[in-house]
Design an enzyme around this catalytic site. Structure first.
Site, short mmCIF file in Angstrom:
data_model
loop_
_atom_site.label_atom_id
_atom_site.label_comp_id
_atom_site.label_asym_id
_atom_site.label_seq_id
_atom_site.Cartn_x
_atom_site.Cartn_y
_atom_site.Cartn_z
N LYS A 198 18.80 40.39 68.00
CA LYS A 198 18.19 39.15 68.45
C LYS A 198 18.09 38.17 67.29
O LYS A 198 17.81 38.57 66.15
CB LYS A 198 16.79 39.46 69.01
CG LYS A 198 16.06 38.27 69.62
CD LYS A 198 14.73 38.73 70.23
CE LYS A 198 13.94 37.59 70.85
NZ LYS A 198 12.69 38.07 71.47
N SER A 202 11.91 36.71 76.33
CA SER A 202 12.72 35.90 75.45
C SER A 202 13.99 36.59 74.93
O SER A 202 14.90 35.91 74.49
CB SER A 202 11.89 35.44 74.25
OG SER A 202 11.53 36.52 73.42
N SER A 226 8.82 40.43 76.12
CA SER A 226 10.14 39.85 75.84
C SER A 226 11.28 40.84 75.74
O SER A 226 12.44 40.44 75.73
CB SER A 226 10.08 39.02 74.56
OG SER A 226 9.46 37.78 74.81
#
Lengths: 474, 97
Positions: free
Chosen positions: A74, A149, A173
Site C-alpha cells: 500500500k 482505504s 481499511s
C-alpha cells in the site's frame, strides 16, 4: 495461476515454474488490467532482478519463508529509494529515505515487492475515491468501488495482479475492501506489527496487516512482519507465536455475536440471513454461539471519528510545504506557504478530518469531545474484553452490504463512515480481527465474514479462521 | 454545538488551511452534520471513567541512547521543495530594516 503461497512454492520446488516466471506473469496481468488503477507504480525491472536473486537462493537451499511470493505494498509504506505518496498531491515526488520495518522483513524473507498500491488519501476513506490518483475499479464490475482505504491492495489480490499485499487498517481499511472484493484480510492486535515507515493516520489505531487469497497466506505474512522492533516503542515486546504452525484448530469453540449488529437496519437482509445460517451451521458442528447485547453500537463510529481525526490533525501537521513534498507557487510569506501548500496539497476528505480533529482538540472543546471519546473508548474496550473472558471469538459481518457504485456514497460523509460500522470496534479496542470470504450475494458480489478475538490471540484467531474458511468452502 | 463561518475561520487558521467562500460554506455544513452525529456520545454515562490513552500494557520501552547516523544532511534536504546546499529555503519573514 496459483492462489496460495503453498501451491506456488510446491510448483517452484517441483521445478514447474520459477520466481522470475511468476513475476513476469504478474507484470503481464498488471499491464492487462491497468485500467483497474490498482497500482500507482510498478517496480518492474527491480522486481525481476529480485526474483532472479530469490531463484538463486531457492537453488542453493537458502531461500526464506516467503520465497515465491510476489507482493504489493500500500502506498503508505516507505521503501528506501522509492516514491511514496499516501495517494496525496502533498507528497508528489517524495522519495523514501528508509524502508518500513514490515517491508524490510518481507524482503528479508525473500518476498518480491512488485509495486505500490493505490489507496484513499492518507488512508482516509472507505471507497478509494479519495485518492489523488483516481478511483480504483472493482474487478467484477468496473462501475463499483472496491472499498477502502486499502482498495488497490484488495483489487490487486482479487484480480490476480500479485499473490498478496500489505494494507493498513485504522477503522476497517483492510477488512472492508477485503470483504467487498472477496479476499481475506487481517488487522492484527494493536502493537503486533511495527508502524516504523508507515505514514501515520491515527497512531493509536493504525496497524499494518496482510491481504491474500487465504488465511494461511495471511498467517505466513504476519509471521514475518510481526514482532518487536526498536523503532516502534508501542509494540508488544513478547515475541509473537509461529502463526503458521498453529493453524490447526480443533474441538468446540465458544463464539458470541452481538444481536444489535445483526439487527442493524443498515445490514443487507441477505447478509443477515447468511450470518444466521452460518451461526446455525457452527452450532450444528458442536460450537457454542451465543447472542449477546452490545449497548455501544451507536457510539463506535462517533468515538472513532473524534479520536482518529484528533490524531490525524496532529500527525498531518508535518506537511508544511517546507521540509518535503508540495509547496504552493502562490505563497508569498511563511504563513501563506503553510496555508496554501496544505490547502492545495490535501484533498477534501483529509481537510475535513483535519478540521474536525482541530476542533475536538481546541481549547474549550477538548474535554467535551476528545476526553469524552477517550472515556467511551475505555467503556467499549472493557466491555468487549469482558466478553472474551467467556468467549474465544466474536462473529459478525465485515460490511453492511456488498460493493457500492462509485460516487454512490461520496457526497455524504456520514453514509460513508457507516461503511465501517462492523470493523471499527476492533480498532477502538486494539484487538485482532480478520475478514474471510463468506457468501455470494444474489447480485453476484462477494461479502465477507468477520471474526474478532481478544488482544494477543492472533494465532488462535487465524487458526479458527482457517477452520471457518474450510467450512464455508465445503 | 453549532458551527458557523467564524468558527471555521478560527479552525482553518489553527489547521493552517484556508477555504474560499464556497468551500467554507461546505465545511460549515459538513462539520455541523458530523458534530451532530458524534454528539451522540453525550448520552453515554462516563462518570468516574478514566480516558483510555495507551493501547497496550507495555510501559517505558527504552533503548540505548546510542549515536547513530540515520540520514545524512543531503538526504534530509533531498525532498525539500526549495533548498540550497545547506538549508531549507523559506520565504523572507523578517523585515530587512
Amino acid at each position: 495461476m496459483f492462489k496460495t503461497l503453498a501451491e506456488t512454492r510446491e510448483a517452484i520446488f517441483a521445478g514447474k515454474t520459477t520466481t522470475v516466471q511468476l513475476t513476469q506473469h504478474y507484470l503481464e496481468q498488471i499491464r492487462k488490467y491497468a485500467s483497474l488503477n490498482a497500482f500507482l507504480e510498478v517496480f518492474e525491472e527491480e522486481a525481476l532482478e529480485e526474483a532472479h536473486r530469490v531463484d538463486q537462493k531457492i537453488a542453493n537451499g537458502s531461500a526464506g519463508s516467503l520465497a515465491g511470493m510476489v507482493i504489493g505494498i500500500k502506498d503508505v509504506l516507505c521503501y528506501r529509494g522509492h516514491k511514496v505518496s499516501a495517494s496525496s498531491r502533498i507528497l508528489e515526488g517524495f522519495e523514501s529515505l528508509y524502508t518500513a520495518t514490515a517491508v524490510q522483513r518481507l524482503i528479508d524473507a525473500d518476498a518480491v515487492i512488485i509495486g505500490r498500491l493505490n489507496c484513499d488519501e492518507f488512508a482516509m476513506g472507505s471507497s478509494n475515491e479519495n485518492s489523488a490518483y483516481g478511483n480504483v475499479l472493482h474487478p467484477i464490475d468496473n462501475n463499483l468501488a472496491p472499498g477502502g482505504s486499502s482498495g488497490g491492495s484488495a483489487v490487486a489480490v482479487a484480480a490476480g495482479l500479485c499473490l498478496a499485499t500489505l494494507g493498513t487498517d485504522t477503522g476497517g481499511s483492510i477488512r472492508q475492501p477485503a470483504s467487498l472484493c472477496g479476499i481475506t484480510g487481517m488487522k492484527p492486535t494493536y502493537g503486533t506489527v511495527s508502524r516504523w515507515g508507515c505514514i501515520a493516520y491515527a497512531s493509536s489505531f493504525d496497524q499494518i496487516g496482510p491481504m491474500a487469497n487465504s488465511v494461511e497466506d495471511c498467517a505466513a505474512i504476519l509471521e514475518v512482519i510481526a514482532g518487536p522492533d526498536e523503532y516502534d516503542a508501542t509494540l508488544i515486546q513478547q515475541t509473537p507465536e509461529k502463526y503458521t504452525s498453529k493453524l490447526n484448530h480443533s474441538g468446540p469453540a465458544k463464539l458470541a455475536y452481538f444481536k444489535q449488529y445483526l439487527e442493524s437496519e443498515g445490514l443487507d437482509p441477505e447478509i443477515k440471513t447468511y450470518m444466521l445460517e452460518l451461526i446455525e451451521r457452527l452450532r450444528a458442528d458442536g460450537h457454542t454461539v451465543d447472542a449477546l447485547d452490545f449497548p455501544y453500537l451507536d457510539y463506535v463510529i462517533p468515538t472513532y471519528y473524534v479520536l482518529t481525526t484528533a490524531e490525524a490533525s496532529s500527525n498531518l501537521s508535518r506537511y508544511d510545504g517546507i521540509h518535503f513534498g508540495y509547496r504552493s507557487k502562490s505563497a508569498t510569506d511563511l504563513e501563506s506557504t503553510y496555508k496554501l501548500s496544505r490547502s492545495e496539497g490535501f484533498g477534501k476528505e483529509v481537510k475535513r478530518r483535519i478540521m474536525l480533529g482541530t476542533f475536538v482538540l481546541s481549547s474549550g472543546y477538548y474535554d467535551a469531545y476528545y476526553t469524552k471519546a477517550q472515556k467511551v473508548r475505555r467503556l467499549i474496550r472493557d466491555y468487549t474484553r469482558d466478553v472474551f473472558k467467556n468467549y474465544s471469538f466474536l462473529i459478525l459481518p465485515s460490511t453492511p452490504g456488498t460493493a457500492f457504485p462509485l460516487g454512490g456514497k461520496s457526497n455524504d460523509p456520514i453514509q460513508m463512515y457507516l461503511e465501517d460500522i462492523y470493523t471499527v470496534q476492533a480498532n477502538i479496542c486494539g484487538v485482532p480481527a480478520i475478514s474471510i470470504p463468506g457468501g455470494t450475494h444474489s447480485n453476484g458480489l462477494p461479502f465477507g465474514v468477520q471474526l474478532v478475538a481478544d488482544t494477543g490471540m492472533d494465532a488462535s484467531l487465524l487458526a479458527f479462521a482457517a477452520r471457518l474458511q474450510a467450512k464455508i468452502s465445503q | 454545538m453549532k458551527v458557523n463561518e467564524q468558527l471555521i475561520g478560527h479552525l482553518s487558521h489553527l489547521s493552517r488551511l484556508q477555504f474560499d467562500e464556497q468551500a467554507g460554506q461546505e465545511m460549515v455544513h459538513d462539520l455541523n452534520r458530523i458534530l451532530g452525529f458524534v454528539e451522540k456520545l453525550e448520552e453515554v454515562n462516563t462518570e468516574g471513567v478514566e480516558p483510555l490513552i495507551y493501547m497496550t500494557d507495555e510501559t517505558n520501552i527504552l533503548r540505548d541512547d546510542a549515536v547513530v547516523q540515520t540520514i545524512t544532511q543531503d538526504e534530509a534536504l533531498k525532498n525539500a521543495p526549495r533548498k540550497d546546499s545547506d538549508y531549507f529555503r523559506v520565504p523572507r519573514f523578517i523585515d530587512q530594516d
